[in-house]
Design a protein around this motif. Structure first.
Motif, PDB file in Angstrom:
ATOM      1  N   ILE A 116      19.544   5.786   0.995  1.00  0.00           N
ATOM      2  CA  ILE A 116      19.383   5.010   0.032  1.00  0.00           C
ATOM      3  C   ILE A 116      18.350   3.935  -0.056  1.00  0.00           C
ATOM      4  CG2 ILE A 116      21.077   3.694  -1.399  1.00  0.00           C
ATOM      5  CD1 ILE A 116      22.144   6.362  -0.824  1.00  0.00           C
ATOM      6  N   ASP A 117      17.427   4.383  -1.104  1.00  0.00           N
ATOM      7  CA  ASP A 117      16.146   3.434  -1.069  1.00  0.00           C
ATOM      8  C   ASP A 117      16.221   2.572  -2.187  1.00  0.00           C
ATOM      9  OD1 ASP A 117      15.006   5.299   0.775  1.00  0.00           O
ATOM     10  OD2 ASP A 117      13.045   5.665  -0.285  1.00  0.00           O
ATOM     11  N   THR A 118      15.834   1.323  -1.734  1.00  0.00           N
ATOM     12  CA  THR A 118      15.688   0.230  -2.793  1.00  0.00           C
ATOM     13  C   THR A 118      14.245  -0.271  -2.830  1.00  0.00           C
ATOM     14  OG1 THR A 118      16.188  -1.172  -0.999  1.00  0.00           O
ATOM     15  CG2 THR A 118      18.150  -0.460  -2.211  1.00  0.00           C
ATOM     16  N   PRO A 119      13.929  -1.141  -3.766  1.00  0.00           N
ATOM     17  CA  PRO A 119      12.490  -1.395  -4.305  1.00  0.00           C
ATOM     18  C   PRO A 119      12.315  -2.784  -3.299  1.00  0.00           C
ATOM     19  CG  PRO A 119      13.494  -1.126  -6.468  1.00  0.00           C
ATOM     20  CD  PRO A 119      14.745  -1.143  -5.287  1.00  0.00           C
ATOM     21  N   VAL A 120      10.907  -2.677  -2.666  1.00  0.00           N
ATOM     22  CA  VAL A 120      10.508  -3.828  -1.913  1.00  0.00           C
ATOM     23  C   VAL A 120       9.085  -4.115  -2.519  1.00  0.00           C
ATOM     24  CG1 VAL A 120      11.673  -3.040   0.089  1.00  0.00           C
ATOM     25  CG2 VAL A 120       9.392  -2.206  -0.368  1.00  0.00           C
ATOM     26  N   ALA A 121       8.717  -5.438  -2.572  1.00  0.00           N
ATOM     27  CA  ALA A 121       7.608  -5.828  -3.085  1.00  0.00           C
ATOM     28  C   ALA A 121       6.330  -5.323  -2.101  1.00  0.00           C
ATOM     29  CB  ALA A 121       7.661  -7.515  -2.916  1.00  0.00           C
ATOM     30  N   MET A 122       5.503  -4.803  -2.639  1.00  0.00           N
ATOM     31  CA  MET A 122       4.382  -4.222  -1.816  1.00  0.00           C
ATOM     32  C   MET A 122       3.606  -5.460  -1.076  1.00  0.00           C
ATOM     33  SD  MET A 122       3.957  -1.267  -2.165  1.00  0.00           S
ATOM     34  CE  MET A 122       2.220  -1.389  -1.376  1.00  0.00           C
ATOM     35  N   GLU A 123       3.419  -6.689  -1.706  1.00  0.00           N
ATOM     36  CA  GLU A 123       2.903  -7.790  -0.944  1.00  0.00           C
ATOM     37  C   GLU A 123       3.655  -8.132   0.542  1.00  0.00           C
ATOM     38  OE1 GLU A 123       5.026 -11.549  -3.238  1.00  0.00           O
ATOM     39  OE2 GLU A 123       2.916 -11.225  -3.384  1.00  0.00           O
ATOM     40  N   ASP A 124       4.815  -7.506   0.529  1.00  0.00           N
ATOM     41  CA  ASP A 124       5.681  -7.764   1.870  1.00  0.00           C
ATOM     42  C   ASP A 124       5.659  -6.771   2.704  1.00  0.00           C
ATOM     43  OD1 ASP A 124       6.748 -10.191   0.751  1.00  0.00           O
ATOM     44  OD2 ASP A 124       8.317  -9.522   0.031  1.00  0.00           O
ATOM     45  N   VAL A 125       5.091  -5.434   2.218  1.00  0.00           N
ATOM     46  CA  VAL A 125       4.904  -4.187   3.103  1.00  0.00           C
ATOM     47  C   VAL A 125       3.897  -4.562   4.393  1.00  0.00           C
ATOM     48  CG1 VAL A 125       4.165  -1.878   3.340  1.00  0.00           C
ATOM     49  CG2 VAL A 125       5.478  -2.848   1.365  1.00  0.00           C
ATOM     50  N   GLU A 126       4.247  -4.218   5.643  1.00  0.00           N
ATOM     51  CA  GLU A 126       3.414  -4.484   6.402  1.00  0.00           C
ATOM     52  C   GLU A 126       3.409  -2.844   7.410  1.00  0.00           C
ATOM     53  OE1 GLU A 126       5.301  -7.366   9.032  1.00  0.00           O
ATOM     54  OE2 GLU A 126       4.628  -9.134   7.768  1.00  0.00           O
ATOM     55  N   VAL A 127       2.180  -2.755   8.370  1.00  0.00           N
ATOM     56  CA  VAL A 127       2.147  -1.635   9.018  1.00  0.00           C
ATOM     57  C   VAL A 127       3.293  -1.623  10.000  1.00  0.00           C
ATOM     58  CG1 VAL A 127       0.932  -0.486  11.081  1.00  0.00           C
ATOM     59  CG2 VAL A 127      -0.418  -1.913   8.979  1.00  0.00           C
TER      60      VAL A 127
ATOM     61  N   VAL B  33      -1.410   6.039  -3.451  1.00  0.00           N
ATOM     62  CA  VAL B  33      -1.795   4.658  -4.285  1.00  0.00           C
ATOM     63  C   VAL B  33      -0.762   4.305  -5.177  1.00  0.00           C
ATOM     64  CG1 VAL B  33      -3.238   4.295  -6.353  1.00  0.00           C
ATOM     65  CG2 VAL B  33      -4.138   5.880  -4.668  1.00  0.00           C
ATOM     66  N   VAL B  34      -0.272   3.223  -5.020  1.00  0.00           N
ATOM     67  CA  VAL B  34       0.852   2.546  -5.564  1.00  0.00           C
ATOM     68  C   VAL B  34       0.185   1.249  -6.636  1.00  0.00           C
ATOM     69  CG1 VAL B  34       2.946   0.859  -5.318  1.00  0.00           C
ATOM     70  CG2 VAL B  34       2.085   2.600  -3.432  1.00  0.00           C
ATOM     71  N   THR B  35       0.595   1.679  -7.871  1.00  0.00           N
ATOM     72  CA  THR B  35      -0.194   0.774  -9.043  1.00  0.00           C
ATOM     73  C   THR B  35       0.825  -0.220  -9.480  1.00  0.00           C
ATOM     74  OG1 THR B  35       0.739   2.433 -10.539  1.00  0.00           O
ATOM     75  CG2 THR B  35      -1.485   2.911  -9.908  1.00  0.00           C
ATOM     76  N   GLY B  36       2.291   0.025  -8.931  1.00  0.00           N
ATOM     77  CA  GLY B  36       3.114  -1.232  -9.377  1.00  0.00           C
ATOM     78  C   GLY B  36       3.047  -2.259  -8.422  1.00  0.00           C
ATOM     79  N   ASP B  37       3.998  -3.345  -8.409  1.00  0.00           N
ATOM     80  CA  ASP B  37       4.340  -4.384  -7.571  1.00  0.00           C
ATOM     81  C   ASP B  37       5.250  -3.968  -6.421  1.00  0.00           C
ATOM     82  OD1 ASP B  37       2.434  -5.799  -8.947  1.00  0.00           O
ATOM     83  OD2 ASP B  37       3.964  -6.606 -10.448  1.00  0.00           O
ATOM     84  N   THR B  38       6.143  -2.962  -6.608  1.00  0.00           N
ATOM     85  CA  THR B  38       7.045  -2.657  -5.724  1.00  0.00           C
ATOM     86  C   THR B  38       7.050  -1.095  -5.256  1.00  0.00           C
ATOM     87  OG1 THR B  38       8.748  -2.073  -7.386  1.00  0.00           O
ATOM     88  CG2 THR B  38       8.640  -4.341  -6.807  1.00  0.00           C
ATOM     89  N   ALA B  39       7.698  -0.583  -4.311  1.00  0.00           N
ATOM     90  CA  ALA B  39       7.663   0.601  -3.614  1.00  0.00           C
ATOM     91  C   ALA B  39       9.152   0.683  -3.180  1.00  0.00           C
ATOM     92  CB  ALA B  39       6.707   0.736  -2.534  1.00  0.00           C
ATOM     93  N   LEU B  40       9.630   1.823  -3.149  1.00  0.00           N
ATOM     94  CA  LEU B  40      10.773   2.480  -2.378  1.00  0.00           C
ATOM     95  C   LEU B  40      10.917   2.168  -0.837  1.00  0.00           C
ATOM     96  CD1 LEU B  40      11.946   5.310  -4.905  1.00  0.00           C
ATOM     97  CD2 LEU B  40      12.813   3.115  -4.796  1.00  0.00           C
ATOM     98  N   ALA B  41      11.773   1.781  -0.513  1.00  0.00           N
ATOM     99  CA  ALA B  41      12.015   1.726   1.164  1.00  0.00           C
ATOM    100  C   ALA B  41      13.373   2.076   1.696  1.00  0.00           C
ATOM    101  CB  ALA B  41      11.517   0.424   1.660  1.00  0.00           C
ATOM    102  N   PRO B  42      13.688   2.712   2.388  1.00  0.00           N
ATOM    103  CA  PRO B  42      15.168   3.052   2.843  1.00  0.00           C
ATOM    104  C   PRO B  42      15.780   1.698   3.388  1.00  0.00           C
ATOM    105  CG  PRO B  42      13.426   4.538   3.929  1.00  0.00           C
ATOM    106  CD  PRO B  42      12.668   3.347   3.334  1.00  0.00           C
ATOM    107  N   ARG B  43      16.876   1.394   2.705  1.00  0.00           N
ATOM    108  CA  ARG B  43      17.800   0.290   3.098  1.00  0.00           C
ATOM    109  C   ARG B  43      18.992   0.970   3.861  1.00  0.00           C
ATOM    110  NH1 ARG B  43      18.830  -4.534   0.639  1.00  0.00           N
ATOM    111  NH2 ARG B  43      16.532  -4.524   0.241  1.00  0.00           N
ATOM    112  N   TRP B  44      19.610   1.957   3.240  1.00  0.00           N
ATOM    113  CA  TRP B  44      20.642   2.438   4.252  1.00  0.00           C
ATOM    114  C   TRP B  44      20.646   3.930   4.466  1.00  0.00           C
ATOM    115  CZ3 TRP B  44      21.637  -0.257  -0.511  1.00  0.00           C
ATOM    116  CH2 TRP B  44      22.235  -1.408  -0.437  1.00  0.00           C
ATOM    117  N   GLN B  45      21.146   4.256   5.474  1.00  0.00           N
ATOM    118  CA  GLN B  45      20.906   5.769   5.979  1.00  0.00           C
ATOM    119  C   GLN B  45      22.356   6.214   6.504  1.00  0.00           C
ATOM    120  OE1 GLN B  45      18.231   6.287   9.343  1.00  0.00           O
ATOM    121  NE2 GLN B  45      18.622   8.185   9.859  1.00  0.00           N
ATOM    122  N   LEU B  46      22.610   7.214   5.804  1.00  0.00           N
ATOM    123  CA  LEU B  46      23.899   7.803   6.174  1.00  0.00           C
ATOM    124  C   LEU B  46      23.597   9.322   6.921  1.00  0.00           C
ATOM    125  CD1 LEU B  46      25.765   7.409   2.702  1.00  0.00           C
ATOM    126  CD2 LEU B  46      25.830   5.910   4.655  1.00  0.00           C
TER     127      LEU B  46
END
Length: 200
Positions: A62-73, A121-134
């Motif tokens: 279950i992915d939810t949006p995260v801010a790209m400026e918060d994404v880290e390696v 290439v991500v043109t928006g301010d957010t991207a999807l990241a896994p929040r929950w894993q079933l």
């Protein structure tokens, strides 16, 4: 006949439970659809082992949006591959902001020996990241939506609901106090008087 009535009552009870289960599933499905439409979440079924052992084939993410400026390696993102037009869930190995405000991301699966060939290439301010894993839920969902499983399941559900409409024999028998056709009784009017059956 008594056994038949008991069986029908059991089926009707099962049907009642089934209706409640279907109602709950319907509400959950509607909620997931609404949240997905609004961009609040995105369910993803894992179809490859490129992220094992952390994310296994057949898991439901279950992915939810995260801010790209918060994404880290080291973070895990789900980004769309322009070649296959599919979302790829891999680990970030490089992320840089471009002058035009877009973000260039390089990723690699934990189980892969080399990075992904393309730059995402991500043109928006957010991207999807896994929040929950079933674990295993994705494989179960795929089996349920497979016609070979879904059709017999729907037939079984329809059969149970249809049988639940059958009324037990006890529900359709005339009341014990009612006289049958052509029969009259005299329980109180004249003690000792016998019931008379008319013949036609």
């Amino acid at each position: 006949m008594r056994g038949t009535g008991v069986a029908v009552r059991v089926v009707r009870t099962a049907a009642d439970l089934l209706v409640w289960v279907l109602a709950v599933l319907g509400v959950v499905t509607l909620g997931v659809w609404g949240a997905t439409t609004l961009g609040l979440m995105k369910p993803l079924v894992v179809i490859s082992g490129s992220m094992e052992p952390q994310i296994m084939t057949g898991d439901l993410l279950i992915d939810t949006p995260v801010a790209m400026e918060d994404v880290e390696v080291g973070d895990v993102l789900s980004l769309r591959d322009d070649v296959t037009d599919r979302l790829v869930t891999h680990r970030v190995i490089e992320v840089t902001e471009q002058a035009d405000g877009s973000w260039h991301v390089r990723m690699q699966g934990d189980a892969n020996d080399t990075p992904d060939g393309a730059v995402y290439v991500v043109t928006g301010d957010t991207a999807l990241a896994p929040r929950w894993q079933l674990a295993g839920a994705g494989a179960a969902l795929m089996r349920l939506t497979d016609p070979a499983t879904a059709v017999p399941l729907l037939v079984a559900v329809a059969a149970i609901l249809a049988l639940s409409l059958v009324r037990p024999e006890a529900d359709v028998r005339p009341d014990a106090g009612q006289a049958g056709p052509g029969r009259r009784t005299a329980p109180e009017d004249a003690p000792g008087e016998m019931a008379v059956t008319s013949r036609r």
